[in-house]
Design a protein around this motif. Structure first.
Motif, short mmCIF file in Angstrom:
data_model
loop_
_atom_site.label_atom_id
_atom_site.label_comp_id
_atom_site.label_asym_id
_atom_site.label_seq_id
_atom_site.Cartn_x
_atom_site.Cartn_y
_atom_site.Cartn_z
N GLU A 179 0.83 -1.20 0.00
CA GLU A 179 0.00 0.00 0.00
C GLU A 179 0.87 1.26 0.00
OE1 GLU A 179 -3.36 0.33 -0.14
OE2 GLU A 179 -3.42 -1.82 -0.51
N ALA A 180 2.00 1.20 0.70
CA ALA A 180 2.87 2.36 0.79
C ALA A 180 3.57 2.68 -0.52
CB ALA A 180 3.91 2.14 1.89
N GLU A 181 3.51 1.77 -1.48
CA GLU A 181 4.17 2.00 -2.77
C GLU A 181 3.19 2.51 -3.83
OE1 GLU A 181 7.63 -1.34 -2.84
OE2 GLU A 181 5.60 -2.10 -2.77
N VAL A 182 2.01 2.90 -3.36
CA VAL A 182 0.96 3.39 -4.27
C VAL A 182 0.75 4.88 -4.04
CG1 VAL A 182 -1.47 3.19 -4.94
CG2 VAL A 182 -0.19 1.15 -4.25
N GLU A 183 0.71 5.64 -5.14
CA GLU A 183 0.34 7.04 -5.05
C GLU A 183 -0.73 7.33 -6.08
OE1 GLU A 183 4.03 9.03 -5.76
OE2 GLU A 183 3.78 9.05 -7.93
N TYR A 184 -1.40 8.45 -5.92
CA TYR A 184 -2.53 8.76 -6.81
C TYR A 184 -2.20 9.97 -7.68
CZ TYR A 184 -5.41 5.25 -4.65
OH TYR A 184 -5.91 4.04 -4.23
N GLN A 185 -2.47 9.80 -8.99
CA GLN A 185 -2.29 10.87 -9.96
C GLN A 185 -3.50 10.88 -10.89
OE1 GLN A 185 1.38 10.38 -12.12
NE2 GLN A 185 2.55 9.84 -10.29
N ASP A 186 -3.66 11.97 -11.59
CA ASP A 186 -4.75 12.04 -12.57
C ASP A 186 -4.46 11.12 -13.76
OD1 ASP A 186 -6.17 13.80 -11.06
OD2 ASP A 186 -5.53 15.59 -12.15
N LYS A 187 -5.52 10.50 -14.28
CA LYS A 187 -5.39 9.58 -15.41
C LYS A 187 -6.61 9.76 -16.32
CE LYS A 187 -5.31 4.59 -16.46
NZ LYS A 187 -6.57 4.54 -17.22
N ARG A 188 -6.39 9.65 -17.61
CA ARG A 188 -7.48 9.69 -18.58
C ARG A 188 -8.01 8.27 -18.75
NH1 ARG A 188 -9.25 13.01 -22.82
NH2 ARG A 188 -10.12 11.93 -24.62
N SER A 189 -9.29 8.08 -18.54
CA SER A 189 -9.90 6.75 -18.64
C SER A 189 -11.15 6.80 -19.52
CB SER A 189 -10.30 6.23 -17.25
OG SER A 189 -9.16 6.00 -16.45
N GLU A 190 -11.55 5.63 -19.99
CA GLU A 190 -12.76 5.49 -20.81
C GLU A 190 -13.93 5.13 -19.91
OE1 GLU A 190 -9.90 3.99 -21.42
OE2 GLU A 190 -9.19 4.79 -23.33
N ALA A 191 -14.80 6.08 -19.63
CA ALA A 191 -16.00 5.80 -18.83
C ALA A 191 -17.09 5.26 -19.75
CB ALA A 191 -16.47 7.07 -18.12
N ILE A 192 -17.63 4.12 -19.38
CA ILE A 192 -18.65 3.51 -20.24
C ILE A 192 -19.85 3.07 -19.41
CG2 ILE A 192 -17.05 2.72 -22.05
CD1 ILE A 192 -17.04 -0.04 -20.71
N ASP A 193 -21.04 3.13 -20.04
CA ASP A 193 -22.26 2.56 -19.49
C ASP A 193 -22.58 1.34 -20.34
OD1 ASP A 193 -23.90 4.73 -17.56
OD2 ASP A 193 -22.37 5.59 -18.88
N VAL A 194 -22.74 0.19 -19.70
CA VAL A 194 -22.89 -1.08 -20.42
C VAL A 194 -24.16 -1.79 -19.95
CG1 VAL A 194 -21.84 -3.31 -20.96
CG2 VAL A 194 -20.39 -1.28 -20.60
N GLY A 195 -24.93 -2.29 -20.89
CA GLY A 195 -26.14 -3.03 -20.55
C GLY A 195 -25.93 -4.54 -20.61
N PHE A 196 -26.38 -5.25 -19.57
CA PHE A 196 -26.35 -6.71 -19.51
C PHE A 196 -27.80 -7.20 -19.67
CE2 PHE A 196 -22.39 -5.54 -17.78
CZ PHE A 196 -21.57 -6.63 -17.56
N ASN A 197 -28.04 -8.03 -20.67
CA ASN A 197 -29.40 -8.50 -20.95
C ASN A 197 -29.86 -9.51 -19.91
OD1 ASN A 197 -29.66 -6.99 -23.31
ND2 ASN A 197 -28.66 -8.57 -24.54
N SER A 198 -31.15 -9.40 -19.53
CA SER A 198 -31.74 -10.34 -18.57
C SER A 198 -31.83 -11.73 -19.19
CB SER A 198 -33.12 -9.86 -18.15
OG SER A 198 -33.77 -10.84 -17.38
N THR A 199 -31.54 -12.75 -18.39
CA THR A 199 -31.65 -14.14 -18.87
C THR A 199 -33.05 -14.70 -18.63
OG1 THR A 199 -30.94 -15.05 -16.74
CG2 THR A 199 -29.22 -14.56 -18.36
#
Length: 943
Positions: A194-214
């Motif tokens: 955990e101590a080796e993790v830091e937070y920076q801004d990142k560009r990501s792909e935000a998506i809304d995804v539909g899962f069909n009912s079975t």
């Protein structure tokens, strides 16, 4: 006119006004080395109570920066002040030597395809080289310690000790192997702490995804509808499209309300509170046709968008309802919450799908995306979702995301088989580790106090500790696993001791080259040797075991527990944290009694130090230009409980403050010329009242200084000592005593009383500044009169300061009031000088019109009031008698009248006195000076 200069006791000292620290400090270092200063500190400490400050090891990589300097200087101030306080305070510096940064440096220089044993050899050489450089830089700062025998985590004894510490934790039942998502860096090719993790801004792909009912029938029942006739999709929102191939479940909040929204060609399942924002995002209009609680959706199944598998709905209270859709897509291999929820619903390790390899590339047989690097595959996954009609929205976003603190590249959670220290696992005996650690925090003294809550919160909420890494340069996890069952060898703890003995002789290479048959004999065919290495935080986190009880057993009345650990505020998640866990697992308590945390260095505008900003202050530059004592003085002046601002301008202010302290010391020394404390010291009861007061003031200050040192409030030490030099001494006492010091007889009581006070103050002052201005203090020490040992640090706080008697009419409160009167008089004298009424103060004759209480106090000094005010005459009268032209002062009940003296000036003391020329043998001097030259000498009682 006779020249009387030769008759005056003018100041004289070899102590230079100009410090020349960059030149003089290395000479002092050579002197300390020649006298073996640290060894002498150990000798004088024999038999004293111990104070153990255990050094948190800096990493053996690169030159030290300003943060390193601050850290080591604070430690040195503590060690030196504890020594002065009568403790035996050994200081063993240490270094953290294993781990990825060093291995990475070797790879960059020599390539990535070297044999593992060659990598370890080169890493060891590199670390040793770095330690040599850093050690010289720390020594240059004046840090005293066992530099000839520091501890290094790569020393064979410490590597072996670390294995033994791990064995203790294995025997205690704290260590287990498990499949869990861990922070994973593709560049490191390893899990990260955990101590080796830091937070920076990142560009990501935000998506809304539909899962069909079975099963629309079951879905209708959940919403209390007779039927659902349209295709229905449950919609998730995510910023990690690359995890969609690993989807195995969907999470809803059990207490939230969910809605079916008819949008025309299909129905969408969304959290009710997010329907409006979601439809706006999709550019759709719709109508809510039914609602239900989240718990009614449990176990309903939906189809994966492009693979032939289903995603069941699992309840989870971590689902957030302030953004997105209120439904979380769950990929248990790539999310900690996902992992635990799926396990809670019965998913086994074998059930978990984990298509991402350690290098960030999907396995070759993954349909559609096999062989692709995940970040590059994001766009292809988005395209596939659109192709199958599952993509409702795609939108790039900027957000805070976890990165590797070394490579500055994005991380992922990735489920891998790793070795863990269990936080809540029931050990063989006693309470689980989390409970032990939280209790230990309650028993620890924190400086500043806010550190307690911070560490408590980190321990209370942290997951199990992943202690395994997949690297070459590290202490091995010397386990043998049964090939069929995967279980540890039943004699694991015993075997680890045998491995430790080999490592003690040959270093970690002993494990890596070990043939299992050497330890297991015929059993070797059934076991495989673990090749993982330990997290470097385990290296430093177990130094309480393999240093304090191993390579450098310092001894302590309380056992191996250190009195103090001291590091930067980031170590709540680093060294403080890992040491706490290992200490509680091995010993049942923290390895420290107290924790001191200091803040980070920033520039004068509060910005982080950065080469790109050009605001980096290198300690090497400071020592070469201003001197280490200036850097140390700045460190002491800064309140380390928060960020510590430093810049060239701020350091220059510290240099100015240093000059004031140095000039004060020089004045004291120069006026001790010809003074032998063995024969010339005046007993306290015979001293002039002003001298008694200033020694009392020094005694009271010393109490405050010692307490501030004891409580690690170094900025208070700086403020109090600096203010004493500027106000009580420079602004009051030292000015007043010049006349008496210079004009009275060389061996007269008034002069010897004054010198006695100066001597006591100098002896105290040199000790007050000794933990901070280490070079200057020893320079002062060498110029003080009387027999003394080689260094001020080989002594304790000065015990020669006497206190004023409680019944004294001229108490400390009296002199404080008199100081205020003098300030008021000085202000008006300045006004009269500016108005050309007088030249110097001694041209002035002053009348003080005061209220009766103040009149009584001023009259206690009689004619000697003029010496306090440094005027040729000083008369006191009742306030009611004040003429109209008397000047009011800021002091209530005091008015002044100042005029130019018409009396002749004494050629020797420069006072304007009516009796100048009254003694025939000395026609140019006053009667007082004539008496001091040929007679019995003047008598002083008060000033």
């Amino acid at each position: 006119m006779t020249d009387y200069k030769a008759t005056l006791n003018l100041p004289k000292t070899a102590f230079p006004m100009r410090a020349g620290l960059p030149t003089r400090e290395p000479q002092m270092l050579a002197h300390w080395d020649s006298i073996n200063l640290y060894q002498k500190m150990r000798q004088i400490g024999e038999g004293r109570p111990r104070f153990i400050l255990h050094d948190g090891p800096p990493y053996a990589n690169g030159s030290i920066h300003i943060g390193h300097a601050v850290n080591k200087v604070i430690k040195d101030m503590i060690v030196r002040s504890k020594t002065l306080a009568g403790f035996d305070a050994p200081y063993v510096p240490g270094w953290d030597c294993h781990g990825l940064p060093i291995e990475h440096r070797v790879e960059v220089k020599h390539g990535k395809n070297l044999p593992a044993d060659k990598v370890r050899e080169l890493c060891r050489d590199y670390a040793e080289e770095q330690i040599t450089g850093q050690k010289a830089e720390f020594i240059r700062l004046g840090v005293v310690g066992d530099w000839d025998n520091p501890y290094k985590t790569m020393d064979f004894a410490n590597e072996a000790g670390e294995v033994r510490a791990l064995a203790k934790m294995v025997a205690g039942g704290f260590v287990f192997k498990g499949l869990k998502p861990v922070n994973w860096c593709f560049d490191c090719g390893s899990a990260l702490a955990e101590a080796e993790v830091e937070y920076q801004d990142k560009r990501s792909e935000a998506i809304d995804v539909g899962f069909n009912s079975t099963d629309l029938v079951k879905l209708a029942q959940a919403f209390s509808l007779p039927e659902i006739s349209k295709n229905t999709q449950i919609v998730i929102w995510t910023t990690t499209p690359w995890t969609i191939p690993g989807n195995q479940a969907l999470n809803v909040h059990p207490e939230a309300i969910y809605a079916l929204v008819d949008v025309g060609d299909k129905i969408l399942l969304l959290a009710e509170t997010l329907v409006e924002s979601s439809l706006t995002r999709y550019g759709l209009e719709g109508e809510i046709i039914a609602r239900c609680n989240g718990d009614a959706l449990e176990h309903l199944e939906f189809n994966h968008p492009f693979y032939e598998r289903v995603a069941p709905v699992y309840l989870a209270d971590y689902v957030e309802l302030d953004a997105g859709t209120g439904i979380v897509h769950s990929a248990p291999a790539y999310g900690e919450d996902d992992f635990y929820t799926c396990k809670r619903y019965g998913m086994t390790n074998d059930d978990i799908i984990s298509p991402v390899q350690s290098n960030g590339v999907y396995v070759d047989d993954l349909p559609f995306f096999g062989g692709q690097f995940i970040w590059k595959a994001n766009a292809n996954i988005v395209a596939k979702l659109e192709e199958v009609g599952a993509l409702l929205k795609y939108e790039p976003i900027e957000h805070s995301y976890m990165h590797c603190w070394r490579h500055k590249t994005p991380l992922i959670y990735r489920a891998t088989a790793q070795w863990f220290v269990g936080m809540d696992k029931q050990p063989e005996q006693g309470a689980p580790l989390r409970e032990r650690a939280l209790q230990a925090i309650e028993e620890t003294e924190f400086t500043p106090a806010w550190g307690k809550a911070r560490l408590h919160n980190m321990i209370a909420g942290r997951p199990d500790w992943c202690i395994s890494r997949q690297r070459n340069w590290g202490v091995p996890i010397p386990f043998f696993l049964h090939k069929a069952t995967g279980e540890l060898h039943p004699r694991t703890v015993e075997l680890m001791e045998e491995v430790a003995q080999r490592i003690e002789q040959e270093g970690i290479e002993a494990w890596f080259k070990l043939d299992p048959a050497e330890l297991l004999g015929a059993e070797a065919a059934d076991y495989e040797k673990v090749t993982d290495t330990l997290d470097v935080w385990f290296d430093s986190g177990t130094t309480h075991w393999h240093v304090l009880r191993g390579s450098h057993p310092l001894g302590h009345a309380h056992g191996p527990r250190a009195d103090l650990y001291l590091e930067g505020s980031d170590q709540h998640r680093g060294w403080f944290h890992s040491s706490l866990l290992t200490g509680c697992a091995i010993d049942g308590h923290a390895p420290y009694r107290g924790l001191l945390t200091h803040g980070f260095t920033v520039d004068e505008n509060g910005r982080k130090m950065s080469k790109s900003l050009g605001n980096v202050v290198a300690p090497q530059t400071v020592t070469n230009s201003l001197g280490a004592d200036i850097l140390r003085l700045w460190t002491s002046s800064a309140d380390y409980s928060g960020e510590m601002a430093v810049s060239d301008t701020i350091l220059q202010r510290s240099a100015d403050a240093y000059r004031r302290i140095r000039n004060t010391a020089r004045f004291l020394l120069s006026n001790l010329d010809g003074f032998d404390p063995a024969t010339d010291c005046v007993p306290a009861e015979q001293m002039i009242e002003l001298d008694r007061w200033v020694v009392d003031a020094a005694a009271r200050l010393q109490d405050e200084v010692v307490q501030a040192y004891d409580e690690y409030r170094f900025h208070n030490v700086y403020q109090k000592v600096h203010n004493f030099c500027v106000q009580e001494l420079g602004g009051f006492y030292l000015d007043i005593i010049k006349d008496r010091q210079y004009t009275t007889g060389e061996d007269s009581l008034p002069r010897r009383s004054c010198q006695t006070a100066l001597y006591h103050i100098a002896e105290a002052l040199v000790r007050w500044v000794a933990p901070i201005l280490v070079f200057t203090a020893d320079e002062i020490w060498q110029h003080l009169p009387g027999e003394r040992n080689e260094s001020v640090i080989l002594n304790t706080w000065y015990e020669g300061l006497s206190r004023l008697p409680a019944e004294s009419k001229l108490s400390s409160a009296y002199w404080a009031e008199l100081m205020a009167v003098k300030v008021a008089v000085n202000k008006e004298l300045e006004n009269q000088r500016n108005a050309k009424v007088i030249g110097g103060n001694l041209q002035a004759q002053v009348t003080l019109y005061a209220d009766p209480a103040l009149v009584e106090k001023l009259n206690r000094l009689g004619d000697e009031l003029r010496f306090v005010l440094i005027t040729s005459t000083a008369q006191v009268a009742d306030l009611a008698q004040a003429p109209e032209d008397a000047v009011s002062t800021e002091l209530e009940g005091l008015k002044l009248h100042i005029s130019k003296s018409s009396e002749p000036k004494c050629a020797r003391c420069w006072h304007h006195r009516a009796d100048v020329g009254s003694v025939a043998a000395h026609p140019d001097v006053c009667a007082r000076c004539a008496d001091n030259l040929d007679g019995a000498g003047e008598v002083r009682h008060y000033a």
